[in-house]
Design a protein around this motif. Structure first.
Motif, PDB file in Angstrom:
ATOM      1  N   ARG A  13       0.786  -1.236  -0.040  1.00 14.30           N
ATOM      2  CA  ARG A  13       0.086  -0.033   0.050  1.00 14.30           C
ATOM      3  C   ARG A  13       0.776   1.427   0.169  1.00 14.30           C
ATOM      4  NH1 ARG A  13      -4.298   2.200  -1.814  1.00 14.30           N
ATOM      5  NH2 ARG A  13      -5.903   0.672  -1.045  1.00 14.30           N
ATOM      6  N   LYS A  14       1.951   1.207   1.016  1.00 14.77           N
ATOM      7  CA  LYS A  14       2.971   2.416   0.807  1.00 14.77           C
ATOM      8  C   LYS A  14       3.468   2.530  -0.317  1.00 14.77           C
ATOM      9  CE  LYS A  14       3.905   2.049   5.849  1.00 14.77           C
ATOM     10  NZ  LYS A  14       4.282   1.106   6.850  1.00 14.77           N
ATOM     11  N   ALA A  15       3.926   1.456  -1.275  1.00 12.51           N
ATOM     12  CA  ALA A  15       4.536   1.512  -2.336  1.00 12.51           C
ATOM     13  C   ALA A  15       3.636   2.058  -3.394  1.00 12.51           C
ATOM     14  CB  ALA A  15       5.324   0.286  -2.986  1.00 12.51           C
ATOM     15  N   PHE A  16       2.527   1.761  -3.581  1.00 18.28           N
ATOM     16  CA  PHE A  16       1.362   2.033  -4.296  1.00 18.28           C
ATOM     17  C   PHE A  16       1.015   3.471  -4.164  1.00 18.28           C
ATOM     18  CE2 PHE A  16      -2.728   2.625  -5.740  1.00 18.28           C
ATOM     19  CZ  PHE A  16      -3.096   1.971  -7.009  1.00 18.28           C
ATOM     20  N   ASP A  17       0.814   3.801  -3.003  1.00 19.13           N
ATOM     21  CA  ASP A  17       0.433   5.089  -2.678  1.00 19.13           C
ATOM     22  C   ASP A  17       1.657   6.460  -2.945  1.00 19.13           C
ATOM     23  OD1 ASP A  17      -2.142   4.299  -1.775  1.00 19.13           O
ATOM     24  OD2 ASP A  17      -1.584   4.628   0.376  1.00 19.13           O
ATOM     25  N   SER A  18       2.788   5.954  -2.763  1.00 22.60           N
ATOM     26  CA  SER A  18       3.869   6.927  -3.062  1.00 22.60           C
ATOM     27  C   SER A  18       4.009   6.932  -4.636  1.00 22.60           C
ATOM     28  CB  SER A  18       5.248   6.303  -2.435  1.00 22.60           C
ATOM     29  OG  SER A  18       5.831   5.021  -2.957  1.00 22.60           O
ATOM     30  N   PHE A  19       3.542   6.159  -5.487  1.00 23.17           N
ATOM     31  CA  PHE A  19       3.691   6.221  -6.908  1.00 23.17           C
ATOM     32  C   PHE A  19       2.243   6.813  -7.473  1.00 23.17           C
ATOM     33  CE2 PHE A  19       7.508   3.481  -6.297  1.00 23.17           C
ATOM     34  CZ  PHE A  19       8.213   4.078  -7.238  1.00 23.17           C
TER      35      PHE A  19
END
Length: 150
Positions: A13-19
């Motif tokens: 989720r963090k990776a997705f949100d940061s992109f």
């Protein structure tokens, strides 16, 4: 998503949100390549394209979070299987003291007793009978691996 634990989903989720900086609810397939490489996944362009095509069902070139998790799970699970196989290979090597490429069923009984001290001699005999299909009294690595991974 059922195959991943909460911490893995949180990380994704963090990776997705940061992109997904513009908070559109999706990332591009190009971004997926970047994220997977950051996660240390080694995959050829052709294999990646195939996996993305399977996941991006509408062919939009955009992956919503659930699609992204589905895609990433394939790599996370494969990685776990590889590390499990490596650990089992090391355990097998330790018990195969002479390096013969097999362990005896007596050694296997010792291993199983250490893992679960509630196993009776009858339980152990039943397990041995099941895994030593050819009755040779030995197990090679593949038989050992199959037994341990069930």
């Amino acid at each position: 998503m059922d195959t991943l634990d909460k911490s893995q989903i949180d990380t994704l989720r963090k990776a997705f949100d940061s992109f997904d900086m513009e908070k559109q609810g999706f990332i591009t397939t190009e971004t997926v390549k970047t994220i997977l490489r950051m996660m240390g996944v080694k995959i050829s362009e052709a294999n990646l394209a195939e996996v993305i095509a399977e996941t991006d069902e509408d062919g939009s070139g955009q992956l919503e979070f659930e699609e992204f998790v589905s895609l990433a799970a394939k790599f996370l699970i494969e990685e776990d299987e590889e590390s499990l196989k490596a650990e089992l290979k090391e355990a097998f090597r330790i018990y195969d003291k002479e390096g013969n490429g097999f362990i005896t069923t007596d050694v296997l009984k010792e291993i199983l007793s250490e893992i679960d001290n509630k196993l009776t001699p009858a339980d152990l005999d039943g397990i041995i009978e099941e895994v030593d299909e050819d009755g040779s009294g030995t197990l090679d690595f593949d038989e050992f691996m199959e037994m341990m991974t069930g």
